[in-house]
Design an enzyme around this catalytic site. Structure first.
Site, mmCIF file in Angstrom:
data_model
loop_
_atom_site.group_PDB
_atom_site.id
_atom_site.type_symbol
_atom_site.label_atom_id
_atom_site.label_comp_id
_atom_site.label_asym_id
_atom_site.label_seq_id
_atom_site.Cartn_x
_atom_site.Cartn_y
_atom_site.Cartn_z
ATOM 1 N N LYS A 53 6.476 20.218 -0.192
ATOM 2 C CA LYS A 53 7.543 19.748 -1.090
ATOM 3 C C LYS A 53 7.435 18.243 -1.303
ATOM 4 O O LYS A 53 7.574 17.748 -2.430
ATOM 5 C CB LYS A 53 8.921 20.113 -0.506
ATOM 6 C CG LYS A 53 9.228 21.594 -0.639
ATOM 7 C CD LYS A 53 10.449 22.018 0.176
ATOM 8 C CE LYS A 53 10.591 23.545 0.133
ATOM 9 N NZ LYS A 53 11.627 24.061 1.029
ATOM 10 N N GLN A 97 16.141 21.905 5.087
ATOM 11 C CA GLN A 97 15.189 22.986 5.340
ATOM 12 C C GLN A 97 15.767 23.974 6.355
ATOM 13 O O GLN A 97 16.198 23.587 7.432
ATOM 14 C CB GLN A 97 13.870 22.379 5.854
ATOM 15 C CG GLN A 97 12.747 23.379 6.039
ATOM 16 C CD GLN A 97 12.277 23.997 4.728
ATOM 17 O OE1 GLN A 97 12.108 23.314 3.727
ATOM 18 N NE2 GLN A 97 12.081 25.309 4.727
ATOM 19 N N ASP A 120 18.946 23.387 -3.972
ATOM 20 C CA ASP A 120 18.631 24.745 -3.502
ATOM 21 C C ASP A 120 19.589 25.777 -4.117
ATOM 22 O O ASP A 120 19.339 26.972 -4.036
ATOM 23 C CB ASP A 120 18.750 24.814 -1.973
ATOM 24 C CG ASP A 120 17.386 24.810 -1.289
ATOM 25 O OD1 ASP A 120 16.393 25.109 -1.965
ATOM 26 O OD2 ASP A 120 17.341 24.513 -0.077
#
Ligand code: NAD
Length: 287
Positions: A53, A97, A120
């Site tokens: 990422k 994460q 997200d």
């Protein structure tokens, strides 16, 4: 033969579009989108995802801000960091994460992220917006599934879609996106009875169970479009690691089109994360 829907190629095209959009934002408003990635602990799979990422964010011309916290970090410290990132105007996207270590409850942490920076798409406000069809940031993997479907389906209205898996991060948001396009959607899960017969009636199948080769060739209606989200790491007879999807890809030649594993949904997730970050940054100047 079913057409292979190439996720790597589409992800590359999307990332190029994002790079162009980021360049336009810099040229017109002097703004560089910033994505903050928070990793707690050193889970090896998470390390790999975060490294990817960070690299892709930088390649798209955005600023990557990494926060690596000790595995013993408490919930209060993580919440304090998120409050700082929420308040920082150089940060347009925040990604925590998952999974988090056991001492931290993911729920309050995800709820603490400013919905406008929730790239997200897991915050309840964005979940609510998705289910009411009122915009917001859409979770990356489900968004990737729809972008892949868009390459082969023009008119979704009235198509029968079956989603296998009802998780909050894949199954449910995929179902909402398909419903928004006016498919007739059936969401199935471990307790579903007669799964094969339900799948046989589908024009679109999205498999997100994490169960290798669950969907067999005779489950798929001729001409159906199949998206395989499942990724399971298995060790083959020669001791090599490989990734296996939820669909027996070699048995579905009679489908109209299908995604492979690897090279289907997987590459789309980061491409959609970058697109969401650019969208969040543009929203700060577009009002
Ligand atoms: P999850 O474990 O949270 O949910 C799995 C769902 O599938 C559950 O609702 C369960 O009831 C259902 N299910 C499991 N086995 C089933 C069966 N035999 N029959 C019917 N339903 C069944 O998993 P998740 O986080 O939603 O992820 C699903 C899969 O997608 C995993 O393989 C994961 O690795 C993969 N995934 C891939 C990406 C990506 O490509 N970037 C992103 C997220 C998840």
């Amino acid at each position: 033969m079913a057409a292979v829907i190439d996720g790597r190629a589409l992800a590359r095209r999307m990332s190029e579009e994002t790079r162009a959009s980021v360049a336009a934002l810099r040229a017109t408003h002097g703004l560089v989108p910033g994505l903050a990635v928070v990793l707690v602990g050193a889970d090896p799979a998470s390390e790999v995802y975060v490294a990817r990422k960070v690299a892709e964010t930088t390649r798209a011309g955005m600023r990557s801000i990494e926060h690596r916290l000790d595995a013993a970090t408490g919930e209060a410290s993580l919440l304090a960091l998120i409050a700082d990132l929420n308040a920082d105007p150089a940060v347009h996207g925040i990604l925590v994460q998952l999974p988090l270590p056991p001492q931290i409850d993911a729920g309050p942490v995800l709820d603490a992220i400013d919905p406008a920076k929730d790239v997200d798409g897991f915050h309840p406000v964005n979940v609510g917006r998705l289910s009411t069809g009122t915009g917001g940031l859409v979770p990356c993997t489900p968004l990737g599934c729809l972008k892949l479907l868009d390459t082969v389906i023009e008119d979704y209205r009235g198509l029968a879609a079956v989603v296998i898996g009802k998780s909050n991060i894949v199954g449910k948001p995929v179902a909402m996106l398909l419903l928004e396009r006016e498919c007739t959607v059936t969401v199935t899960h471990l307790a579903t009875r007669g799964l094969a017969a339900i799948v046989r009636a589908a024009d679109i199948v999205v498999a997100a169970a994490g169960s290798p080769r669950l969907v067999r060739g005779d489950w798929i209606k001729p001409g159906a479009v199949v998206i395989d989200v499942g990724i399971t790491r298995v060790t083959d007879a020669e001791g090599r690691q490989r990734l296996v999807g939820d669909v027996a890809f070699d048995e579905i030649g009679h489908a109209r089109a299908a995604t492979p594993v690897p090279g289907g949904v997987g590459p789309m997730t980061i491409a959609c994360l970058l697109a969401n970050t650019a969208q969040a940054a543009w929203a700060t100047v577009d009002g």
